[in-house]
Scaffold this active site. Structure first.
Site, PDB file in Angstrom:
ATOM      1  N   ASN A   1      -6.627  -2.954  27.936  1.00 42.08           N
ATOM      2  CA  ASN A   1      -5.711  -3.774  27.134  1.00 42.08           C
ATOM      3  C   ASN A   1      -4.313  -3.593  27.708  1.00 42.08           C
ATOM      4  O   ASN A   1      -3.718  -2.527  27.557  1.00 42.08           O
ATOM      5  CB  ASN A   1      -5.770  -3.304  25.671  1.00 42.08           C
ATOM      6  CG  ASN A   1      -4.742  -3.996  24.795  1.00 42.08           C
ATOM      7  OD1 ASN A   1      -4.144  -4.999  25.181  1.00 42.08           O
ATOM      8  ND2 ASN A   1      -4.545  -3.470  23.601  1.00 42.08           N
TER       9      ASN A   1
ATOM     10  N   HIS B   1      -5.927  -5.585  16.487  1.00 41.78           N
ATOM     11  CA  HIS B   1      -5.327  -4.370  17.066  1.00 41.78           C
ATOM     12  C   HIS B   1      -4.286  -3.815  16.085  1.00 41.78           C
ATOM     13  O   HIS B   1      -3.569  -4.581  15.445  1.00 41.78           O
ATOM     14  CB  HIS B   1      -4.680  -4.679  18.420  1.00 41.78           C
ATOM     15  CG  HIS B   1      -4.325  -3.429  19.160  1.00 41.78           C
ATOM     16  ND1 HIS B   1      -3.196  -2.704  18.851  1.00 41.78           N
ATOM     17  CD2 HIS B   1      -4.958  -2.749  20.143  1.00 41.78           C
ATOM     18  CE1 HIS B   1      -3.156  -1.622  19.638  1.00 41.78           C
ATOM     19  NE2 HIS B   1      -4.218  -1.636  20.428  1.00 41.78           N
TER      20      HIS B   1
ATOM     21  N   GLU C   1      -1.468  -2.616  16.495  1.00 45.62           N
ATOM     22  CA  GLU C   1      -0.087  -3.035  16.737  1.00 45.62           C
ATOM     23  C   GLU C   1       0.177  -4.402  16.086  1.00 45.62           C
ATOM     24  O   GLU C   1       1.288  -4.672  15.620  1.00 45.62           O
ATOM     25  CB  GLU C   1       0.197  -3.060  18.250  1.00 45.62           C
ATOM     26  CG  GLU C   1       0.361  -1.631  18.773  1.00 45.62           C
ATOM     27  CD  GLU C   1      -0.062  -1.412  20.207  1.00 45.62           C
ATOM     28  OE1 GLU C   1      -0.206  -2.392  20.960  1.00 45.62           O
ATOM     29  OE2 GLU C   1      -0.259  -0.236  20.582  1.00 45.62           O
TER      30      GLU C   1
ATOM     31  N   GLU D   1     -10.028   2.817  16.797  1.00 45.08           N
ATOM     32  CA  GLU D   1      -8.782   3.311  17.380  1.00 45.08           C
ATOM     33  C   GLU D   1      -7.919   3.953  16.292  1.00 45.08           C
ATOM     34  O   GLU D   1      -7.185   3.243  15.585  1.00 45.08           O
ATOM     35  CB  GLU D   1      -7.999   2.158  18.012  1.00 45.08           C
ATOM     36  CG  GLU D   1      -8.742   1.446  19.124  1.00 45.08           C
ATOM     37  CD  GLU D   1      -7.788   0.787  20.107  1.00 45.08           C
ATOM     38  OE1 GLU D   1      -7.866   1.120  21.287  1.00 45.08           O
ATOM     39  OE2 GLU D   1      -6.949  -0.027  19.681  1.00 45.08           O
TER      40      GLU D   1
ATOM     41  N   GLY E   1      -1.462   5.764  22.422  1.00 43.73           N
ATOM     42  CA  GLY E   1      -0.257   5.985  23.218  1.00 43.73           C
ATOM     43  C   GLY E   1       0.414   7.327  22.979  1.00 43.73           C
ATOM     44  O   GLY E   1       1.555   7.540  23.392  1.00 43.73           O
TER      45      GLY E   1
ATOM     46  N   SER F   1      -5.537   6.885  23.672  1.00 44.77           N
ATOM     47  CA  SER F   1      -5.249   7.946  24.654  1.00 44.77           C
ATOM     48  C   SER F   1      -6.455   8.349  25.499  1.00 44.77           C
ATOM     49  O   SER F   1      -6.636   9.526  25.816  1.00 44.77           O
ATOM     50  CB  SER F   1      -4.644   9.176  23.961  1.00 44.77           C
ATOM     51  OG  SER F   1      -3.385   8.845  23.412  1.00 44.77           O
TER      52      SER F   1
HETATM   53  P1  PGA Z   1      -3.704   3.820  24.758  1.00 45.83           P
HETATM   54  O1  PGA Z   1      -3.897   2.470  23.916  1.00 45.83           O
HETATM   55  O2  PGA Z   1      -4.945   3.982  25.616  1.00 45.83           O
HETATM   56  O3  PGA Z   1      -2.467   3.613  25.566  1.00 45.83           O
HETATM   57  O4  PGA Z   1      -3.585   4.932  23.775  1.00 45.83           O
HETATM   58  C1  PGA Z   1      -5.150   2.120  23.403  1.00 45.83           C
HETATM   59  C2  PGA Z   1      -5.066   0.786  22.692  1.00 45.83           C
HETATM   60  O5  PGA Z   1      -4.062   0.514  22.024  1.00 45.83           O
HETATM   61  O6  PGA Z   1      -6.000  -0.031  22.791  1.00 45.83           O
END
Ligand code: PGA
Length: 244
Positions: A10, A91, A93, A161, A167, A206
Site C-alpha cells: 500500500n 483503511h 487512515e 491492522e 507505521g 509495521s
Molecule cells: P505500515 O503500514 O506497514 O507502514 O505500518 C501498513 C498499512 O497501513 O497498511
C-alpha cells in the site's frame, strides 16, 4: 483448507512515475508461488498496470456509488478502466481522517463487487481498545458492520491492522495476531458460512523483512498488507520471499 498467500503493498500518498521503476523490479522478481498485489495512488494506476503486468495493481479507495455528483471521487468502473483489479477499503487512515463508518466501508466493498473488482477490507482496533481488553469486540463489530452480505470467499481479503501498529514499528505478539485472525474467521463464518474458509486474512502494521517470516506463518495468517516497506524493492522482496 490451503489458501495461497497474498502479499499486498500500500503506497498510500507516496510514489511517482519515477518510483514505478521499483514496481518493475518487484514484478520482475516475483516467481508465482505467492500472489503479489500493490495498491497505488490513483494517478499511478494506469502506468503501474502497464509496467508491472505480473502484479495485481489496485486502488487505495473507491466510492460507493457507480457514478454521479461526487466531486473528487472515483467509481469502481473508473479505477477498473485505469487498470485496477482491486481496491483497499476501510483503511484506518480513511476511517480516521475521512471519518468513514462501517456502513461507508460496506458500501464501497459492495461497489467493488458490482464492478467486478476484488477487495481488501481493513479492520483493526485502536491502542485504547486493546488496553481495555476490547480489541476482539471492536474488530468483530467492524467485520459485522463492513462486510457485504453475500461475499464470495475468493473475492475478499480482510486485513487485520491494529491502528497502533501502523507505521510505528510496533507489532502485536504472534499469539495476539493468531487469536484475532481466529476471531475474524469465526465472525466471517457467521456471516457467509463455508465461503469464509476461502477468505484470505492478512496481517498489516509495521511488517518488515525482519518480522515477516514469523508473522506470515502464524496460525490463520494468509498474507500481509505492507505500507512503508512496500515502497522499495529492497524492502518488499524479502517480505514476499518470507511468504513462500
Ligand atoms: P505500515 O503500514 O506497514 O507502514 O505500518 C501498513 C498499512 O497501513 O497498511
Amino acid at each position: 483448507m490451503t489458501r495461497r498467500k497474498l502479499v499486498a503493498g500500500n503506497w498510500k500518498m507516496n510514489g511517482s512515475i519515477a518510483a514505478l521503476a521499483e514496481l518493475e523490479t518487484i514484478a520482475g522478481a516475483v516467481e508465482g508461488t505467492v500472489d503479489v498485489a500493490m495498491a497505488v495512488p490513483a494517478t499511478l494506476i494506469a502506468a503501474a498496470a502497464a509496467r508491472a503486468s505480473g502484479l495485481e495493481i489496485g486502488a487505495e479507495d473507491v466510492h460507493e456509488a457507480d457514478c454521479g455528483a461526487y466531486t473528487g471521487c472515483l467509481s469502481a468502473a473508473m479505477i477498473k478502466e485505469a487498470g485496477a483489479r482491486f481496491s483497499i477499503v476501510g483503511h484506518s487512515e480513511r476511517r480516521c481522517h475521512q471519518h468513514e463508518s462501517d456502513a461507508d466501508v460496506k458500501g464501497k466493498a459492495e461497489a467493488l463487487r458490482r464492478g467486478g473488482l476484488w477487495c481488501i477490507l481493513c479492520v483493526g482496533e485502536e491502542l485504547a481498545d486493546r488496553e481495555a481488553g476490547r480489541a476482539e469486540e471492536v474488530v468483530r463489530e467492524q467485520v459485522a458492520g463492513s462486510l457485504p452480505d453475500e461475499a464470495a470467499g475468493d473475492w475478499l481479503a480482510i486485513a487485520y491492522e491494529p491502528v497502533w501498529a501502523i507505521g510505528t514499528g510496533r507489532t502485536p505478539t504472534i499469539g495476539d495476531v493468531a487469536a484475532m485472525h481466529r476471531a475474524i474467521r469465526s465472525a466471517v463464518h457467521g456471516r457467509i458460512g463455508e465461503e469464509a474458509d476461502r477468505v484470505r486474512l492478512l496481517y498489516g502494521g509495521s511488517v518488515t523483512a525482519e518480522n515477516a517470516a514469523e508473522l506470515l506463518h502464524a496460525d490463520d495468517v494468509d498474507g500481509a498488507l505492507v505500507g512503508g516497506a512496500s515502497l522499495t524493492a529492497a524492502k518488499f522482496l524479502p517480505i514476499i520471499a518470507a511468504a513462500g
